[in-house]
Design an enzyme around this catalytic site. Structure first.
Site, PDB file in Angstrom:
ATOM      1  N   ASP A  15       0.851  -1.192   0.000  1.00  0.00           N
ATOM      2  CA  ASP A  15       0.000   0.000   0.000  1.00  0.00           C
ATOM      3  C   ASP A  15       0.888   1.244   0.000  1.00  0.00           C
ATOM      4  O   ASP A  15       2.095   1.163   0.292  1.00  0.00           O
ATOM      5  CB  ASP A  15      -0.897  -0.056   1.242  1.00  0.00           C
ATOM      6  N   ASP A  17      -0.297   5.215   0.845  1.00  0.00           N
ATOM      7  CA  ASP A  17      -0.566   6.206   1.906  1.00  0.00           C
ATOM      8  C   ASP A  17      -0.653   5.528   3.271  1.00  0.00           C
ATOM      9  O   ASP A  17      -1.419   4.580   3.456  1.00  0.00           O
ATOM     10  CB  ASP A  17      -1.889   6.927   1.629  1.00  0.00           C
ATOM     11  N   ASP A 175      -1.623  -0.803   6.142  1.00  0.00           N
ATOM     12  CA  ASP A 175      -1.684  -0.086   7.415  1.00  0.00           C
ATOM     13  C   ASP A 175      -3.095  -0.018   7.982  1.00  0.00           C
ATOM     14  O   ASP A 175      -3.290   0.627   9.019  1.00  0.00           O
ATOM     15  CB  ASP A 175      -1.153   1.343   7.235  1.00  0.00           C
TER      16      ASP A 175
END
Length: 219
Positions: A15, A17, A175
């Site tokens: 991922d 961001d 995240d």
């Protein structure tokens, strides 16, 4: 299930961001420039941290609702937001500690790497290039690359297909709950970073195969 050793993995999907780059500053600046253009009040970093992760369209609609903007303003807001975001993309963001070292380690272990983000591809590619991360990835897909976004498993399934790898041997590194749910649905093992954007929830409460404080600790 236990996290497979690197020797059993074919690839890793990473991922962007909140996983590789702390982009909250970019979001805050671009959103507030957009809102000012529409004569609307601004938003703060805490709001952005709770809201990012489901794509720029969701972020912008949530922002308009937060500041009392009419939903009819969305099209104008989206046009302004794209212009402002592209103008400042990467200027108010930082690569997290351990990311370069971690990606280098994954590549050295023989894993093929793809970046998969809910951020529009036209924002993601320039950001990766600006931060010197683009060279690590064979493929990059954004939130507009497929018909659905994470947490739907489709983007992971399609990324594995594009890589030609078995989902069970393709590690998702993210995240948030979005990443974990998408990975579970696609049949991929998943690990989560502790510092990212998980909609205000403790990330260690999200079911995953592991939780780490830095990408270079994985494995």
């Amino acid at each position: 299930m236990p996290l497979p050793p690197f020797s059993d993995l074919q690839a890793a999907i990473v991922d962007l961001d909140g996983t590789m780059v702390d982009t909250q500053g970019d979001f805050v600046v671009a959103l507030n420039l957009t809102l000012a253009e529409l004569a609307l009040p601004g938003v703060d970093r805490a709001f952005v941290e709770r809201t990012v992760g489901k794509g720029s369209e969701h972020l912008l609609r949530s922002t308009l609702a937060q500041v009392g903007g009419d939903a009819a303003l969305y099209d104008a807001a989206w046009t302004a937001y794209q212009r402002h975001y592209l103008a400042i993309n990467g200027q108010h963001s930082d690569v997290y500690a351990g990311v370069v070292e971690g990606l280098t380690r994954l590549r050295a272990a023989g894993l093929r790497l793809a970046c998969l983000t809910n951020k529009p591809l036209g924002f993601a590619r320039p950001l990766l290039a600006a931060k010197g991360l683009d060279g690590f990835f064979e493929l990059t897909f954004g939130g507009d690359s497929f018909a659905r976004k994470k947490p739907d498993p489709m983007p992971l399934v399609e990324t594995c297909r594009a890589l030609g790898t078995d989902p069970a041997r393709t590690l998702m590194i993210g995240d948030s709950r979005n990443d974990a749910e998408a990975a579970r649905g696609a049949g991929c093992p998943v690990v989560l970073l502790s510092y990212g954007y998980n909609h205000g929830e403790p990330v260690r409460e999200v079911p995953a195969d592991g939780w780490f404080d830095r990408i270079d600790e994985i494995g």
